[in-house]
Design an enzyme around this catalytic site. Sequence first.
Site, PDB file in Angstrom:
ATOM      1  N   GLU A 138     -24.054   4.967  -4.108  1.00 33.16           N
ATOM      2  CA  GLU A 138     -24.612   6.273  -3.772  1.00 33.16           C
ATOM      3  C   GLU A 138     -23.563   7.009  -2.941  1.00 33.16           C
ATOM      4  O   GLU A 138     -23.067   6.459  -1.953  1.00 33.16           O
ATOM      5  CB  GLU A 138     -25.908   6.127  -2.964  1.00 33.16           C
ATOM      6  CG  GLU A 138     -26.502   7.489  -2.724  1.00 33.16           C
ATOM      7  CD  GLU A 138     -27.724   7.520  -1.802  1.00 33.16           C
ATOM      8  OE1 GLU A 138     -28.232   8.629  -1.598  1.00 33.16           O
ATOM      9  OE2 GLU A 138     -28.140   6.473  -1.298  1.00 33.16           O
TER      10      GLU A 138
ATOM     11  N   ARG B  42     -26.282 -10.770  -0.336  1.00 25.92           N
ATOM     12  CA  ARG B  42     -25.710  -9.660   0.375  1.00 25.92           C
ATOM     13  C   ARG B  42     -24.650 -10.198   1.334  1.00 25.92           C
ATOM     14  O   ARG B  42     -24.819 -11.257   1.926  1.00 25.92           O
ATOM     15  CB  ARG B  42     -26.861  -9.018   1.158  1.00 25.92           C
ATOM     16  CG  ARG B  42     -26.572  -7.746   1.801  1.00 25.92           C
ATOM     17  CD  ARG B  42     -27.743  -7.332   2.689  1.00 25.92           C
ATOM     18  NE  ARG B  42     -27.188  -6.444   3.684  1.00 25.92           N
ATOM     19  CZ  ARG B  42     -26.981  -5.150   3.454  1.00 25.92           C
ATOM     20  NH1 ARG B  42     -27.370  -4.600   2.321  1.00 25.92           N
ATOM     21  NH2 ARG B  42     -26.422  -4.392   4.369  1.00 25.92           N
TER      22      ARG B  42
ATOM     23  N   LYS C  18     -24.870   2.199   5.567  1.00 25.16           N
ATOM     24  CA  LYS C  18     -24.240   3.511   5.658  1.00 25.16           C
ATOM     25  C   LYS C  18     -24.889   4.381   6.731  1.00 25.16           C
ATOM     26  O   LYS C  18     -24.209   5.158   7.390  1.00 25.16           O
ATOM     27  CB  LYS C  18     -24.264   4.191   4.300  1.00 25.16           C
ATOM     28  CG  LYS C  18     -23.161   3.642   3.409  1.00 25.16           C
ATOM     29  CD  LYS C  18     -23.105   4.342   2.088  1.00 25.16           C
ATOM     30  CE  LYS C  18     -24.197   3.820   1.192  1.00 25.16           C
ATOM     31  NZ  LYS C  18     -24.043   4.257  -0.198  1.00 25.16           N
TER      32      LYS C  18
END
Length: 539
Positions: free
Chosen positions: A32, A257, A267
């Site tokens: 993103e 992860r 982020k």
Amino acid sequence: PAAAGAGDSGGSFDIGLPGAEEGKVVTRFPPEPSGYLHIGHAKAALLNQYFADLYKGKLLVRFDDTNPSKEKDEFVENILKDIADLGLRYDRLTYTSDYFPQLLDLGEKMIRAGLMYADDTPVEQMREQRLKGIESACRNRSVEENLRLWAEMKAGTEIGLTNAMRFKIDMKSVNGTMRDPVAFRCNLAHHWRTGYKYKLYPTYDCACPFVDAVEGVTHALRTSEYRDREEQYYWILAAYQKVWPGLPNVHIWDYSRLNFVNTVLSKRKLTWFVETGRVESWNDPRMPTVQGILRRGMRIEALKEFILSQGASKNITFQEWDKIWTINKKLIDPVCPRHTAIEVDGRVLLTLEDGPAEPEVVMVPRHKKYPPAGKKALTRANQIWLEQVDASSLAEGEEVTLMDWGNAIVKSITRDPSTGAVTALSGMLNLDGDVKKTRLKLTWLAAVPQCEVVPLQLVDFDYLITKKKVEEDDNFMDLVNPTTRFEKIAVGDPNMRTLQKGDVLQLERKGYYIVDEPYGVKGTSRPIVLFCIPDGRAK
Ligand code: ATP
Ligand code: MG
Ligand code: MG
């Protein structure tokens, strides 16, 4: 079932992808554009590349740009730079926003099939109801009513803005992600790519299964904390296949992860460090971003080696930065040139009574075991600088080695009577002495005008976060390290003037450094700025 972890077999996994056929696998990396890539994204990107290569398939890169409030051109440009730096070889670059027309068409079909409904329950209350498994009063709105509200949403009217379009799945499911998740929501903000054309946007949950399927992605890799979402993804994809015939299947495959000690990798949190000025920018050497760690002196090959050595384990663990920096050190040490720096604070003049009255210049290798590093000029003179730490560890009469020169014998040591610091030294050369027998190998620089030393700023950093393992319910703002940048002034050998930005070197007996600001670019009065590269050893 949990997959077996890979061994240290240099980047191969014990397991493959389910249903993978050579030549037919398509994977995708879907960032993103709401920040720069961090090391966790690098793992996602490199794993997708790895599986595409393993099966001689394809990798797609897709900007997952469904939230206009968070996305910017700056992030798109920098993610593209990061992807290039990571060496990703992708088949196609796409944007979820390319599919907005089809997604709107799909939304309408879903409404007509009774699989979506408009809900104007206030956000907080909706969250509460989802938590408790309570059905909204809007759940049984008619198709006509939903289509009317859909039109309001598409137009971004006041009524449209109060509604969200939800999947009609199962409010009683034990899996919370199945409790009628939101599919579309209005947003009047400017979209970095489509401007003000659209007033409503699909959520990630809504867009991702469709775009994966339409693009022919065969294997969608996701981090395992989204495990609960797997059921939801498959329900949504199956629902789409009912209203959009021919839409292919997608396999989800999850992996762990990546987390690091003393680090946040979200982020939202990294944005906070940038916006509050705690770091210079997204590429600050303290940031766990791809740009930050490369600027700090990480080699891409070290990053790749580390990530692929992680294997396919699904355990979520905290990785040590020392581990990746150790891999990096093994790559840079055999090739990087050696230079000399002397810290200015407290430096001491050593007078060599039989040293050359006229300075001599000799050429010596920049790296003794790696001739391609070239040679450097070394000035020998009868006055040389030593660092205070070295000077104060000497004893009168001791034989020491002057690096790249030979042995010398300390004759006298002058100290400041109040502090005990050494203020001057004298000695005699003993070039026939055995360099293997001395206790100290000293770094030194000629203290004569012919040796045009260059000013250096040596910068070291500490972690941004004080807590080793940041947990879910920690407030990271309480864990911010107040002091994370440390500077020292030094002088370096004249050869350092030609170093370029990004060059990696070793300062003898100090460690590895990367040039952040070379000599002369911002005027010759400014020092060369060198960032210390961690070498994986505890300080
Ligand atoms: P963040 O929490 O940092 O905002 P994100 O998942 O929202 O991360 P995206 O840009 O959507 O950010 O992520 C792109 C891809 O990278 C996704 O497939 C995501 O699962 C993966 N990814 C994100 N963080 C990590 C991580 N720490 N380890 C491994 N993969 C990650
Ligand atoms: Mg995401
Ligand atoms: Mg996130």
